[in-house]
Motif scaffolding. Sequence first.
Motif, PDB file in Angstrom:
ATOM      1  N   UNK A 139       0.717  -1.202   0.032  1.00 58.53           N
ATOM      2  CA  UNK A 139       0.108   0.130  -0.036  1.00 58.53           C
ATOM      3  C   UNK A 139       0.830   1.322  -0.004  1.00 58.53           C
ATOM      4  N   UNK A 140       2.024   1.195   0.068  1.00 61.28           N
ATOM      5  CA  UNK A 140       3.046   2.371  -0.053  1.00 61.28           C
ATOM      6  C   UNK A 140       3.824   2.499  -1.398  1.00 61.28           C
ATOM      7  N   UNK A 141       3.740   3.653  -1.846  1.00 60.27           N
ATOM      8  CA  UNK A 141       4.404   4.072  -3.206  1.00 60.27           C
ATOM      9  C   UNK A 141       5.890   4.207  -2.765  1.00 60.27           C
ATOM     10  N   UNK A 142       6.722   3.718  -3.664  1.00 54.92           N
ATOM     11  CA  UNK A 142       8.140   3.932  -3.781  1.00 54.92           C
ATOM     12  C   UNK A 142       8.689   4.278  -5.092  1.00 54.92           C
ATOM     13  N   UNK A 143       9.751   5.171  -5.251  1.00 55.60           N
ATOM     14  CA  UNK A 143      10.231   5.640  -6.506  1.00 55.60           C
ATOM     15  C   UNK A 143      11.873   5.604  -6.557  1.00 55.60           C
ATOM     16  N   UNK A 144      12.487   5.526  -7.668  1.00 58.82           N
ATOM     17  CA  UNK A 144      13.752   5.157  -8.194  1.00 58.82           C
ATOM     18  C   UNK A 144      14.194   6.034  -9.466  1.00 58.82           C
ATOM     19  N   UNK A 145      15.416   6.277  -9.330  1.00 59.74           N
ATOM     20  CA  UNK A 145      15.806   6.854 -10.716  1.00 59.74           C
ATOM     21  C   UNK A 145      16.022   5.971 -11.731  1.00 59.74           C
ATOM     22  N   UNK A 146      15.744   6.143 -12.952  1.00 58.67           N
ATOM     23  CA  UNK A 146      16.072   5.360 -14.047  1.00 58.67           C
ATOM     24  C   UNK A 146      17.512   5.925 -14.728  1.00 58.67           C
ATOM     25  N   UNK A 147      18.206   4.880 -15.452  1.00 55.89           N
ATOM     26  CA  UNK A 147      19.414   5.096 -15.951  1.00 55.89           C
ATOM     27  C   UNK A 147      19.324   5.688 -17.216  1.00 55.89           C
ATOM     28  N   UNK A 148      20.227   6.051 -17.980  1.00 57.54           N
ATOM     29  CA  UNK A 148      19.804   6.727 -19.324  1.00 57.54           C
ATOM     30  C   UNK A 148      19.691   5.452 -20.183  1.00 57.54           C
ATOM     31  N   UNK A 149      20.157   4.377 -20.095  1.00 57.03           N
ATOM     32  CA  UNK A 149      19.713   3.233 -21.007  1.00 57.03           C
ATOM     33  C   UNK A 149      20.129   2.036 -20.046  1.00 57.03           C
ATOM     34  N   UNK A 150      19.014   1.087 -19.838  1.00 58.50           N
ATOM     35  CA  UNK A 150      17.543   1.528 -20.351  1.00 58.50           C
ATOM     36  C   UNK A 150      16.847   2.267 -19.517  1.00 58.50           C
ATOM     37  N   UNK A 151      16.070   3.448 -20.114  1.00 60.73           N
ATOM     38  CA  UNK A 151      15.397   4.062 -19.193  1.00 60.73           C
ATOM     39  C   UNK A 151      14.901   5.353 -19.548  1.00 60.73           C
ATOM     40  N   UNK A 152      15.618   6.455 -19.254  1.00 61.18           N
ATOM     41  CA  UNK A 152      15.304   7.849 -19.821  1.00 61.18           C
ATOM     42  C   UNK A 152      15.404   7.993 -21.366  1.00 61.18           C
ATOM     43  N   UNK A 153      16.238   7.182 -21.980  1.00 58.98           N
ATOM     44  CA  UNK A 153      16.043   7.323 -23.504  1.00 58.98           C
ATOM     45  C   UNK A 153      14.850   6.785 -24.020  1.00 58.98           C
ATOM     46  N   UNK A 154      14.607   5.361 -23.826  1.00 56.87           N
ATOM     47  CA  UNK A 154      13.892   4.599 -24.616  1.00 56.87           C
ATOM     48  C   UNK A 154      12.377   4.844 -23.725  1.00 56.87           C
ATOM     49  N   UNK A 155      12.124   4.820 -22.754  1.00 56.95           N
ATOM     50  CA  UNK A 155      10.741   4.687 -22.018  1.00 56.95           C
ATOM     51  C   UNK A 155       9.710   5.646 -22.504  1.00 56.95           C
ATOM     52  N   UNK A 156      10.347   6.994 -22.771  1.00 49.62           N
ATOM     53  CA  UNK A 156       9.075   8.014 -23.093  1.00 49.62           C
ATOM     54  C   UNK A 156       8.519   7.745 -24.675  1.00 49.62           C
ATOM     55  N   UNK A 157       9.597   7.111 -25.392  1.00 51.98           N
ATOM     56  CA  UNK A 157       9.176   6.877 -26.779  1.00 51.98           C
ATOM     57  C   UNK A 157       8.310   5.814 -26.952  1.00 51.98           C
TER      58      UNK A 157
END
Length: 360
Positions: free
Chosen positions: A84-102
Amino acid sequence: MDVYDQLREILDAYPTGAPRSPVFDKILRILFTPEEAAVLIHMNFSPRPVEAIAAAAGVPVEEADRMLGALADRVLVFSREKGGKRSYGLLPTIPGLFEYPFMQGKITPQLEELGKLWDDYHGDGLGAAFAGSPTAVARVIPVEKSVDAALRVHPYEEVKNLIDSVDFIGLGPCACRVSLHHCEKPTETCLFFDAPARFLVEKKAARQITREEAYAVLERAEEEGLVHTSTNTADRPGFLCNCCQCCCIILKGRTKLGISSAFAPSGFLAAVRSEECTGCGICADERCPMGAIDIKEDVASVAVEKCIGCGLCVTACPVEAIALVRRSDAPEIPATNQEMLGKVLTEKGKLQKFTKLMKS
């Protein structure tokens, strides 16, 4: 050092890297507001409760949760819910910041700009950082029909076995082809597994599919001449991409940047039975993504140093004159993702920096 410089330093600690570049600074400023970046610099790549992030950043919990929730919806940070609790973490450049928004479907003018910037950044440091160690992050897996069962294939060399080893499968668009438009190959070809897949499906950047549907994706990829690539480990994979040589960031490390360690080849090489070859040229002209095959005196010839052992030439040969054989210098496959990342960090001299970050 402003918040964007600080964020880049943190992202650069990850094995795939984020080298300093005016291009990447521009990317970060498009992706994140200064207020968002100021919160992100208090995070690492392991999901943490929003309360802990808010306390470290000195902002109200409600504000941090709203901000990070919006970023997760844009697939710019990782999120998960547990108990029931939300956690957050950074995404790396690859795979993550580059690919996912597209991968969320609608390509906006901002994403078009980002596609060009990421392509520039690949040549301005990211490609070399991604491939800058003897131990590769990604590896090639041969087309299953190209490998003779008599070769005693290891489980991690069988592409269908990788799919059978996971619990949850997501299928999403190839961000490389979506962002660059350099070829007409199919785009819905990237398979993700387990935790990353659940996150991407939740954020509508992928859709859940069955194993049978995943097998069909592999079949179509082979027909289209796409190369299977996956995590360079022998355990459960995180992804299984189907790559073209003109767009995909993994293969472009060799085809565009000429970096031999851009990815690990499979444990096989293509070998031609010259007495059976008719010199039709299909393998050289239509199938080999590395330009490793030439036709000499009406017989196909393989440049061993270029061959990545994908098997695409084998399955297209009309007279079955090509086969995969075992490499004598087959690269060692790390047993686990943790072992692979540890090797890469050590080879890049970043292990201490990454360990310190993850303990913060």
